[in-house]
Motif scaffolding. Structure first.
Motif, short mmCIF file in Angstrom:
data_model
loop_
_atom_site.label_atom_id
_atom_site.label_comp_id
_atom_site.label_asym_id
_atom_site.label_seq_id
_atom_site.Cartn_x
_atom_site.Cartn_y
_atom_site.Cartn_z
N ALA A 162 0.84 -1.20 0.00
CA ALA A 162 0.00 0.00 0.00
C ALA A 162 0.87 1.25 0.00
CB ALA A 162 -0.92 -0.01 1.21
N LEU A 163 1.91 1.25 0.83
CA LEU A 163 2.78 2.42 0.92
C LEU A 163 3.45 2.68 -0.41
CD1 LEU A 163 4.10 4.57 2.81
CD2 LEU A 163 6.02 3.02 3.01
N PHE A 164 3.97 1.62 -1.01
CA PHE A 164 4.72 1.82 -2.24
C PHE A 164 3.84 2.38 -3.35
CE2 PHE A 164 6.73 0.77 -6.21
CZ PHE A 164 8.01 1.23 -5.97
N VAL A 165 2.66 1.79 -3.55
CA VAL A 165 1.81 2.24 -4.66
C VAL A 165 1.19 3.60 -4.36
CG1 VAL A 165 -0.19 1.68 -6.09
CG2 VAL A 165 1.38 -0.12 -5.38
N ALA A 166 0.72 3.80 -3.12
CA ALA A 166 0.12 5.08 -2.76
C ALA A 166 1.15 6.20 -2.88
CB ALA A 166 -0.45 5.04 -1.35
N PHE A 167 2.38 5.89 -2.47
CA PHE A 167 3.46 6.87 -2.50
C PHE A 167 3.73 7.37 -3.92
CE2 PHE A 167 7.96 8.16 -2.02
CZ PHE A 167 7.80 9.00 -0.94
N ASN A 168 3.49 6.48 -4.90
CA ASN A 168 3.77 6.84 -6.28
C ASN A 168 2.86 7.94 -6.82
OD1 ASN A 168 5.72 5.52 -8.33
ND2 ASN A 168 5.36 3.98 -6.76
N VAL A 169 1.65 8.05 -6.27
CA VAL A 169 0.75 9.08 -6.77
C VAL A 169 0.48 10.16 -5.74
CG1 VAL A 169 -0.40 7.77 -8.59
CG2 VAL A 169 -1.17 7.54 -6.24
N ALA A 170 0.78 9.88 -4.47
CA ALA A 170 0.45 10.81 -3.39
C ALA A 170 0.98 12.24 -3.59
CB ALA A 170 0.93 10.25 -2.06
N PRO A 171 2.20 12.43 -4.13
CA PRO A 171 2.71 13.81 -4.20
C PRO A 171 2.00 14.68 -5.22
CG PRO A 171 4.25 12.29 -5.22
CD PRO A 171 3.23 11.47 -4.54
N THR A 172 1.26 14.11 -6.14
CA THR A 172 0.70 14.92 -7.23
C THR A 172 -0.52 15.72 -6.77
OG1 THR A 172 -0.73 13.13 -7.97
CG2 THR A 172 1.45 13.22 -8.92
N GLU A 173 -0.73 16.84 -7.45
CA GLU A 173 -1.88 17.71 -7.19
C GLU A 173 -3.20 16.98 -7.46
OE1 GLU A 173 -2.14 20.86 -6.20
OE2 GLU A 173 0.00 21.24 -6.02
N GLU A 174 -3.13 16.01 -8.35
CA GLU A 174 -4.35 15.35 -8.80
C GLU A 174 -5.14 14.71 -7.65
OE1 GLU A 174 -1.59 15.43 -10.44
OE2 GLU A 174 -1.91 15.42 -12.60
N MET A 175 -4.42 14.21 -6.63
CA MET A 175 -5.12 13.58 -5.50
C MET A 175 -6.11 14.55 -4.87
SD MET A 175 -4.10 10.62 -5.49
CE MET A 175 -3.68 10.75 -7.20
N ILE A 176 -5.64 15.78 -4.65
CA ILE A 176 -6.46 16.82 -4.04
C ILE A 176 -7.59 17.21 -5.01
CG2 ILE A 176 -6.40 19.10 -2.97
CD1 ILE A 176 -4.40 17.49 -1.61
N LEU A 177 -7.21 17.37 -6.26
CA LEU A 177 -8.17 17.81 -7.28
C LEU A 177 -9.30 16.80 -7.43
CD1 LEU A 177 -8.62 20.06 -9.36
CD2 LEU A 177 -7.41 18.66 -11.03
N ILE A 178 -8.95 15.52 -7.49
CA ILE A 178 -9.97 14.47 -7.63
C ILE A 178 -10.92 14.52 -6.44
CG2 ILE A 178 -10.34 11.97 -7.63
CD1 ILE A 178 -7.68 11.73 -9.18
N ALA A 179 -10.35 14.66 -5.24
CA ALA A 179 -11.20 14.71 -4.05
C ALA A 179 -12.15 15.91 -4.09
CB ALA A 179 -10.33 14.78 -2.80
N TYR A 180 -11.66 17.04 -4.61
CA TYR A 180 -12.52 18.22 -4.71
C TYR A 180 -13.64 18.01 -5.71
CZ TYR A 180 -9.17 20.99 -2.04
OH TYR A 180 -8.36 21.47 -1.05
#
Lengths: 276, 144
Positions: A162-180
């Motif tokens: 979970a850490l490895f895969v989540a870490f791969n996308v976590a830094p991007t702005e898109e995570m926040i944008l998708i949630a919004y």
């Protein structure tokens, strides 16, 4: 100083290091080429960065135990493998960042150290995993340990995935944008989808290699799927906190972003078994 | 593998004798020691940075060399952040003045100026900045 009978061992170990170097680059290059990672490296909270580095070490020791790039027999060897994986990851990160002019000599040491430290974690995980992915010869012992991993061991592997895969996308702005962009209903549906997906993987792929899944449907659901998803969410929350994505954001939004990141997290938890 | 085919019985016995206790190669010691040094070193630097005074960004823009590029004057600028926090979207404005009157303005925005670090850029002017008084100011920033 190398005694004659040590040459073969050293040669084998050098091969392992080369393999680990390849693994570090293969696993870390998406992050090495993500600009948010460089920026986070210098502006993220220093204490959180230090905590993250300290979290990574036991993770590397555990990964080395299950899938190290060298046959490990003893606890001391696993610790040494973790440290050498860190060294290999460090060198790989410095080499790639220098090649791409992301770190240059006219930057201050704070900026350079920040960028490197954050990226060494995925790189050293890649170095550790290189054995199980690139080198055909996985040690029989690691293989056996993996098959006989205790329940706690299974949960550890899910967490690492979970850490490895989540870490791969976590830094991007898109995570926040998708949630919004998502409504509460979308979020709920995504959480259910993540659970179903995780369960499908656990159920069909089976834990412990290709063995039958242990226990009844509900037993697996409760012991692996639900717990696995909870781990994926906790890991996601931790990564978001580390990157400062949870600062100054309402609790509902934090929950939404966590569930968004929990999707790749759950995928990682499910796939940990296949990768290792 | 070829070692095993050697008729050297002495060697065989030697290898069997060592089999249960794996010998740690010298290279492994070197790699692990390097890893330990790197972990401790990096951790030390980050903690030093963490407990260093965490001040607000202190931004200062300075003019560098001026060159004529395609009929316009390029002023190379460097923005220094002496503060302990990084700044994002740093707006730098350059103004050409003579006797208190503004002749020309030019501005640019830097994505990031990390704490205790520099960022470089340039401003274009149609008038020769050397003939006027050039004012450079970091006008605004955002927290990353």
């Amino acid at each position: 100083m190398l005694r004659r009978h040590g040459i073969e061992e050293n040669r084998q170990y050098a091969l392992g290091l080369a393999r680990a170097f390849g693994g570090a680059i293969i696993f870390a290059f998406p992050l090495l080429m993500t600009m948010e990672m460089w920026w986070l490296g210098f502006y993220m909270d220093r204490l959180r960065l230090a905590i993250f580095l300290l979290t990574a070490l036991p993770l590397l020791v555990g990964l080395s135990y299950y899938a190290g790039f060298e046959d490990t027999f003893r606890w001391r060897d696993d610790l040494m493998d973790a440290l050498s994986a860190y060294a290999v990851g460090f060198i790989a990160v410095v080499a790639v960042l220098t090649l791409m002019s992301i770190i240059t000599l006219d930057q201050t040491w704070r900026e350079i150290v920040g960028k490197i430290t954050l990226l060494v974690v995925p790189a050293s995980m890649g170095a550790t995993l290189a054995r199980s992915q690139l080198g055909g010869a996985k040690s029989a012992e690691s293989e056996q340990r993996e098959r006989q991993a205790s329940y706690a061991g299974e949960l550890f592997l899910m967490m690492a995935g979970a850490l490895f895969v989540a870490f791969n996308v976590a830094p991007t702005e898109e995570m926040i944008l998708i949630a919004y962009m998502m409504t509460e209903w979308h979020t709920l549906a995504l959480a259910v989808a993540s659970l179903v997906m995780l369960h499908a993987f656990v159920y069909t792929v089976g834990f412990g290699g290709q063995e039958d899944y242990p226990g009844s449907f509900f037993s697996v659901l409760l012991r692996f799927t639900i717990v696995g998803y909870a781990i994926a969410l906790l890991v996601s929350l931790y990564v978001l906190w580390t990157f400062g994505r949870t600062d100054a954001i309402g609790i509902i939004e934090i929950a939404k972003i966590t569930i968004v990141l929990g999707f790749p997290g759950a995928l990682g938890a499910a796939l940990a078994r296949l990768v290792l | 593998m070829s070692d095993r085919n050697l008729p050297d019985k002495h060697r065989d016995a030697h290898q069997k004798g060592r089999a249960p206790e794996k010998k740690t190669p010298a290279l492994e010691w070197i790699a692990s020691a390097l890893g330990l040094i790197l972990v401790v070193g990096v951790l030390g630097l980050i903690l030093y940075d963490a407990f260093d005074e965490d001040t607000l960004p202190q931004l200062k823009a300075q003019a560098g060399p001026i060159t004529l590029v395609n009929g316009r004057y390029l002023v190379q600028i460097i923005v220094r952040n002496h503060g302990g926090s990084s700044a994002a979207a740093v707006n730098v404005q350059g103004t050409l003045k003579r006797d208190g009157k503004t002749i020309e303005r030019s501005s640019t925005t830097f994505d990031y100026v990390p704490a205790h670090s520099n960022a470089k850029g340039g401003l274009f002017f149609t008038q020769d900045p050397r003939a006027y008084e050039l004012q450079l100011e970091a006008k605004a920033y955002m927290e990353p």
